[in-house]
Scaffold this active site. Structure first.
Site, PDB file in Angstrom:
ATOM      1  CD  GLU A  26      -2.778  -1.333   0.123  1.00  0.00           C
ATOM      2  OE1 GLU A  26      -3.098  -0.300  -0.497  1.00  0.00           O
ATOM      3  OE2 GLU A  26      -3.175  -2.459  -0.199  1.00  0.00           O
ATOM      4  CG  HIS A 165      -7.732  -0.999  -1.581  1.00  0.00           C
ATOM      5  ND1 HIS A 165      -6.899  -1.009  -2.675  1.00  0.00           N
ATOM      6  CD2 HIS A 165      -8.988  -0.904  -2.065  1.00  0.00           C
ATOM      7  CE1 HIS A 165      -7.621  -0.913  -3.782  1.00  0.00           C
ATOM      8  NE2 HIS A 165      -8.889  -0.850  -3.436  1.00  0.00           N
ATOM      9  CG  ASP A 170      -5.424  -6.197  -0.986  1.00  0.00           C
ATOM     10  OD1 ASP A 170      -6.465  -6.542  -0.377  1.00  0.00           O
ATOM     11  OD2 ASP A 170      -5.288  -5.087  -1.525  1.00  0.00           O
TER      12      ASP A 170
END
Length: 560
Positions: A26, A165, A170
């Site tokens: 991220e 996210h 993920d």
């Protein structure tokens, strides 16, 4: 020396013996050069078994943009005590030693890892990399999945981990996607890591049998049309070298299932020779729009676009319409769907107290006001509380926000998102972000289109490969003529002849008066390309000084 018969395993590393590290990042934005990592998550697997996990938040060294906090749920408070990535990187590099790396949209994630290695003086990872996006596009058909987003593939392969996210969640979902894809290609004979990374099918019997369709195709720019026995268009494409492109459809390099199916049906290939690559691109777009071949994924229907209209009446309102008329109203668009148009309308309603009722009002209308008036979201012209003159100020501000400066809408929506994020109502803030994004993208797109469609005639040229010049005449955002001037020739006769023989274009109403938005955008991309020179401009080519484009960088999102 005796010869030894090799085994299948000698041809590569069997997938059952490969240790994969599936990872996800991220970040604070989409560019490794400008943005930083906020979280990393990784899962080590071999033979379908999880061997370990690696996860940590990361201090990006600066504030996290509100858009990113809304998207990921990661706030400045969460990373204040987290390590910076240079402290995390050595442990991650140790974790991935001797493994194959896997990521969903791997070029994005690997660009951040390589940038961090370069900044910290570490050599970049030499691990083999598998991109599940690229592999999914090769393995799955559009009938199976509408796109290759991680959430879509996770649902398709029934992953118990739902992408959200956040890096580790993920990465876990990507593990399930990887295993699902490996199972699919395994049934097609893919058994090693090397085969997985270079996966492609052999030509089908139909591809080999139809190779004669490429005979006689010229090696020049143009458009090619695959047709069936009845002459119906199956697939339309373009190329700067028609012969090479058409031949490629009959080789192992063509792996798309729907195209292989199309080749099996095709009985002929018709070509349209064009003067330039740009003309070929425009002709392809027009042909796809008019014939809508069933095997073209990009077969768009211009008649399906919608517009956001500020109506022309005593008390205007924002209405979603499918047609632009010459009626004095202001229009924003085009939008690809009514939903995105409704999102943009919601963003404008957040900033401007325009009425939302659908009936036509006159200065003499008197009826009970709705609840919006009671909470200060509408001036209630319906019951006489707001005069036509006072309401006109809101209308003027709305038109200005649609056509010139979106600041009033951006400020209102930004404040709304900050308020929701402060209350940790992230899902609601994300919905507001999406509405603002729909509005800003439409406004920026329309302003860019208008910059060209407002010009009655533009002549521009770009260098050709042989030293000559490719010349194009553009009228109201539509390509009217294309030609090539040989090297060393005087430009005036060529330009004058091209202008004299160019298509006569009569503009209609709205931001796209003479061509679909996609055509005008093709021309704008060409005009922005290196080496293009303006020969003649009848008018002024410019964007609003305070237009929507200045806000577009704030819509950057991590692609994880």
């Amino acid at each position: 020396m005796d010869a030894v018969q090799g085994t299948i395993d000698d041809l590569g590393t069997p997938l059952r013996e490969v240790t994969f590290v599936v990872f996800d990042l991220e970040t604070t934005g989409g560019s490794a050069a400008e943005h930083a990592i906020t979280e990393i998550g990784a899962v080590k697997v071999r033979g379908g078994e999880v061997l370990g996990e690696f996860a940590t938040l990361v201090d990006p060294g600066g504030p996290i943009p509100p858009f990113i906090s809304v998207l990921t749920g990661i706030t400045d408070a969460m990373v204040v005590a987290a390590p910076k990535f240079p402290e995390v990187l050595p442990s991650f590099l140790e974790f991935i030693t001797g493994t194959a790396l896997v990521a969903h949209n791997a070029p994005f994630d690997m660009s951040f890892i390589r940038a961090a290695c370069a900044a910290g003086g570490h050599p970049p990872p030499a691990n083999p990399v598998v991109d599940t996006v690229d592999l999914a596009r090769r393995v799955l058909t559009r009938d199976e999945t509408p796109n290759c987003k991680l959430a879509t593939l996770a649902r398709f392969f029934r992953s118990p981990s739902e992408p959200c996210h956040r890096a580790l969640a993920d990465a876990r979902a990507t593990v399930d996607v990887l295993h699902g894809l490996i199972a699919r290609v395994g049934s097609l004979g893919v058994q090693t890591l090397e085969e997985l990374r270079g996966y492609s099918r052999t030509p089908t019997p139909e591809q080999r049998r139809k190779r004669h369709l490429a005979e006689g195709v010229p090696g020049v720019p143009g458009v090619y049309v695959f047709e069936d026995a009845k002459g119906e268009e199956l697939y339309i494409g373009k190329s700067t070298h028609l012969r090479n492109r058409v031949r490629s459809y009959f080789t192992a390099g063509e792996t798309r299932p729907r195209i292989r199916e199309m080749v099996g049906i095709a009985e002929r290939v018709r070509t349209i020779v064009c003067a330039t690559a740009l003309e070929a691109e425009i002709r392809e777009l027009r042909l796809i729009g008019s014939t809508k071949p069933r095997y073209n994924r990009r077969s768009r229907n211009p008649e399906r676009v919608v517009w956001l209209k500020l109506t022309d009446e005593p008390f205007p309102r924002l209405s979603i319409v499918r047609e632009v008329k010459d009626d004095g109203a202001a229009y924003l668009g085009p939008f690809g769907s009514a939903r995105s148009a409704d999102d943009a309308r919601a963003a404008m309603h957040e900033a401007l107290p325009l009425r939302r009722c659908t009936e036509r009002l006159s200065p003499r209308t008197r009826r009970s006001a709705c609840v919006l008036a009671e909470i200060g979201r509408c001036g209630a012209p319906c019951d006489g509380r707001e005069s036509r003159e006072a309401y006109a100020r809101h209308v003027s501000a709305a038109r200005h926000a649609m056509e010139q400066d979106p600041q009033v809408v951006f400020s209102a929506m930004e404040e709304r998102m900050r308020h929701l994020a402060a209350e940790q109502r992230y899902e609601e803030a994300a919905a507001e972000r999406d509405r603002l994004a729909a509005y800003l993208r439409a406004a920026a797109r329309m302003q860019r289109l208008r910059s060209l469609t407002a010009i009655s005639q533009m002549v521009a040229a770009s260098p050709a490969f042989d030293g000559g010049w490719e010349i194009h005449v553009i009228r109201y955002g539509r390509l009217a003529a294309a030609g090539v001037m040989p090297r060393g020739a005087h430009p005036t006769p060529y330009v004058e002849a091209l202008v004299a023989t160019a298509e006569t274009v009569t503009p209609g109403p709205g931001p796209t008066p003479a061509a679909v938005a996609e055509e005008t955008e093709c021309l704008l991309r060409w005009l922005d390309s290196p080496g293009v020179r303006l020969v003649r401009v009848d008018g002024v080519w410019c964007l609003p000084a305070y237009g929507a484009a200045r806000f577009m960088k704030l819509l950057d999102r991590p692609c994880s």
